[in-house]
Design an enzyme around this catalytic site. Structure first.
Site, PDB file in Angstrom:
ATOM      1  N   ASP A 292    -103.285  35.037 -21.857  1.00  0.00           N
ATOM      2  CA  ASP A 292    -102.431  35.806 -22.774  1.00  0.00           C
ATOM      3  C   ASP A 292    -102.962  35.832 -24.201  1.00  0.00           C
ATOM      4  O   ASP A 292    -102.804  36.821 -24.917  1.00  0.00           O
ATOM      5  CB  ASP A 292    -101.008  35.224 -22.815  1.00  0.00           C
ATOM      6  CG  ASP A 292    -100.202  35.600 -21.593  1.00  0.00           C
ATOM      7  OD1 ASP A 292     -99.992  36.802 -21.381  1.00  0.00           O
ATOM      8  OD2 ASP A 292     -99.782  34.691 -20.860  1.00  0.00           O
ATOM      9  N   TYR A 376     -92.725  38.098 -20.730  1.00  0.00           N
ATOM     10  CA  TYR A 376     -92.475  36.751 -21.225  1.00  0.00           C
ATOM     11  C   TYR A 376     -92.401  36.702 -22.747  1.00  0.00           C
ATOM     12  O   TYR A 376     -93.055  37.478 -23.429  1.00  0.00           O
ATOM     13  CB  TYR A 376     -93.584  35.792 -20.766  1.00  0.00           C
ATOM     14  CG  TYR A 376     -93.101  34.819 -19.725  1.00  0.00           C
ATOM     15  CD1 TYR A 376     -92.390  33.678 -20.098  1.00  0.00           C
ATOM     16  CD2 TYR A 376     -93.316  35.037 -18.372  1.00  0.00           C
ATOM     17  CE1 TYR A 376     -91.927  32.786 -19.150  1.00  0.00           C
ATOM     18  CE2 TYR A 376     -92.841  34.150 -17.422  1.00  0.00           C
ATOM     19  CZ  TYR A 376     -92.152  33.027 -17.817  1.00  0.00           C
ATOM     20  OH  TYR A 376     -91.692  32.153 -16.880  1.00  0.00           O
TER      21      TYR A 376
END
Ligand code: CO
Length: 627
Positions: A292, A376
């Site tokens: 990420d 998320y």
């Protein structure tokens, strides 16, 4: 007045940098992935030299390689250098890549037919607007139809009832569009079969709830005389601590020059990389292991925080200036939140013979930011405490990855039920923090401490004895270590040249959480690409360009440049300019309570002073209550 080299990038510096870059760049079609201040030379910063402000721009253009990294001096107004990035380790994805992938997917007839076969309306622009496409990094799993070296994304999709719906409640299961971003085409539509569309609502907004609690009375945080910290530019001072906070495109929230009572502790502390590997066999998820930080440039996905919602009390915010993919400055207001929190008691004793109590309140300074990466949301919270403790807490929330199952396909060990016909795959979140030490302003050494239970002997006749054993970790290979809570293992950073009143070198100890390491076979794509996550601890001697636990450019890469490669020379780390890399992690076995939005889960670590002070440094705290 000269700007401090660690001050955050300003909007005008972005405008200047993009303008200078464009003047020297022949290709009109440059799409930017990130913009940030180039990490200034550490020694120059420490010696307070005048350092020109150098802006680092990354992105892709029409050249057939992995993109550009350009250094632009905005003090002298000149482009210093533009380097090209190879095809096998490309610069981070940007919103142009995502836009192209979404557009290509939504206009692919084979994909539209497959969506339609699942009963989803694709007949109008309005209907198509309700289909949410999430482009995922193809990682090491680009489809065979995509030539090696091309930028690739895998697009998965969901259907919304309307624009404000929870986009993840209705996955278009079993369907992936493989997109070649370089060639601008969908190369393959992977369809593993129609699964009925779930019908239950996944809305979590207040308006969609049948009732809202009315028995929570107001709880207000007030500081009638104001906060006890000061902020000047991005430099924060509080209770003897001084620190600078900024936002980095990959690392997100970064602390620099953290000191306490004028004694340096850390030169730089920040996330270096993170990875979220999925353990499910379902072809919708089995390949997922996003880096990420570096693949998505997590720092560019920073939230604008709201008073009374994200943060309570007397807040000071810092803005973050970013660049849009087409080169315009974009200001995220209130990106870093700075405030104080009461934290219960700092210490207490009740003396039974005199029947008197001495008790003092604890409080902490919070420096935090929140980043949203797809489904998320990650909060990174640095806490500084009155007793010298420094804590990193990661808060994980948002929406879990989601699957649709039938009676035949239900596989609870790898994807437990969380809702009506919905399951969520088991996965991990592993965060690697890079801690660049400068403890008491000198060189530092690393030790591993753990408890040893002593053998039965005439000296230990009851078999009750144990001792704290400390051993030096003096090379990079020795310092590759894992957590061991069953022996109370922790790691200590020492300044051998600086001794406390008791003749012992001053130290800070890293107290790890009970974090696992990466669950994957050593030969797997994820274990290669995120090798840092296979161990909880690494340590290296400081080197200016070693900031990235998985390599600087990770799009389409196979793991080159990461910690395994960085430490391959097995350098000496004894009494050096020490950098510690600590991976903290959560294994997420999803539960019904995680749906439709996940209550915050926590992980992180503590750094505590060990002989940094000669005694409890909080005896001078004022007594707040009289008996
Ligand atoms: Co999770």
């Amino acid at each position: 007045m000269a700007i401090h080299p660690l001050e955050a990038l300003s909007a005008s510096e972005i405008t200047t940098a993009v303008k200078l870059f464009r003047e020297h760049h022949s290709d009109e079609q440059a799409f930017f992935s990130s913009i940030g201040i180039k990490e200034p030379n550490k020694q120059d910063v420490l010696h307070e030299k005048q350092i020109p402000r150098v802006v680092r721009l990354t992105g892709v253009d029409q050249q057939a390689d992995g993109g550009f990294v350009s250094m632009v001096d905005v003090t002298e107004n000149k482009v210093l250098a533009t380097s090209r990035v190879p095809l096998d380790a490309q610069v981070a994805y940007n919103y142009a890549d995502f836009g192209i992938a979404i557009m290509l997917t939504k206009s692919n007839t084979q994909w539209l037919d497959a969506v339609s076969a699942r009963g989803v309306d694709v007949s109008s622009d309005e209907a198509l607007a309700l289909i949410q496409i999430d482009p995922w990094p193809a990682g090491g799993y680009a489809h065979d139809s995509i030539p090696k070296g091309h930028r690739a994304l895998r697009c998965i999709a969901f259907v919304r009832e309307d624009a404000t719906d929870n986009g993840y409640a209705r996955p278009i299961h079993g369907l992936i569009a493989h997109v070649d971003v370089t060639a601008k085409t969908v190369t393959h539509v992977e369809d593993s079969g129609v699964v009925p569309m779930p019908t239950a609502s996944g809305r979590f907004d207040s308006e969609s709830q049948s009732s809202i609690r009315s028995d929570l009375k107001p709880l207000e945080i007030t500081q009638p005389e104001g906060a006890s910290f000061q902020v000047s530019g991005n430099k924060i001072s509080w209770q003897g601590f001084e620190v600078r906070a900024s936002v980095h495109p990959v690392s997100g929230l970064v602390l620099h020059e953290l000191s306490l009572q004028q004694r340096p502790i850390l030169y730089r502390a920040a996330l270096s990389e993170m990875v979220v590997p999925y353990g499910d066999s379902d072809p919708m998820h089995s390949w997922k292991h996003v880096l990420d930080a570096s693949e998505y440039n997590m720092g560019t996905m920073i939230n604008s925080l709201k008073l009374g919602c994200d943060c309570l009390g007397e807040i000071h915010y810092l803005d973050s200036h970013q660049v849009t993919f087409d080169g315009k400055p974009k200001t995220v207001e209130n990106a870093i939140c700075i405030h104080e929190e009461d934290y219960g008691i700092q210490w207490k004793h009740y003396d039974s013979s005199s029947q008197t109590t001495e008790v003092r309140r604890s409080r902490r300074l919070v420096i935090s930011s929140v980043f949203t990466v797809g489904n998320y949301d990650y909060g990174f919270y640095w806490y500084l405490y009155l007793d010298g403790t420094i804590q990193m807490e990661v808060k994980l929330t948002g929406i879990v990855g989601i699957s649709v199952f039938t009676e035949e396909t239900y596989n609870p060990a790898q994807s437990p039920v969380i809702g009506e016909n919905l399951s969520s795959p088991v996965h991990q979140h592993l965060f690697c923090f890079r801690l660049d030490w400068h403890l008491d302003g000198g060189t530092n050494s690393l030790f591993e401490n753990q408890i040893e239970v002593m053998p039965m002997s005439t000296q230990n006749p009851e078999g009750t004895q144990f001792q704290s054993v400390s051993r030096p970790l003096t090379t990079e290979s020795e310092a590759i270590r894992d957590n061991a809570p069953h022996v109370s293992r922790n790691w200590k950073v020492v300044n051998p040249a600086s001794k406390n009143k008791w003749g012992v070198p001053v130290a800070y100890k890293l107290l790890p959480a009970a974090s696992p390491t990466l669950f994957a076979q050593a030969g797997s794509q994820v274990a290669q690409r995120a090798a840092f996550a296979s161990h909880n601890l690494w340590a290296t001697p400081f080197k200016e360009d070693e900031l990235s636990a998985a390599g600087a450019n990770t799009v389409m890469h196979a793991g080159q440049g990461g910690l395994a490669e960085i430490t391959a020379g097995n350098r000496d780390i004894d009494d050096c300019d020490l950098v510690m890399w600590h991976t903290v992690a959560l294994t997420h076995v999803p539960r019904p309570e995680d749906w439709p939005v996940m209550p915050v889960e926590y992980t992180g670590f503590h750094l505590i002073p060990v002989g940094f002070f000669d005694q409890n440094p909080t005896l001078d705290l004022p007594r707040k209550c009289e008996e």
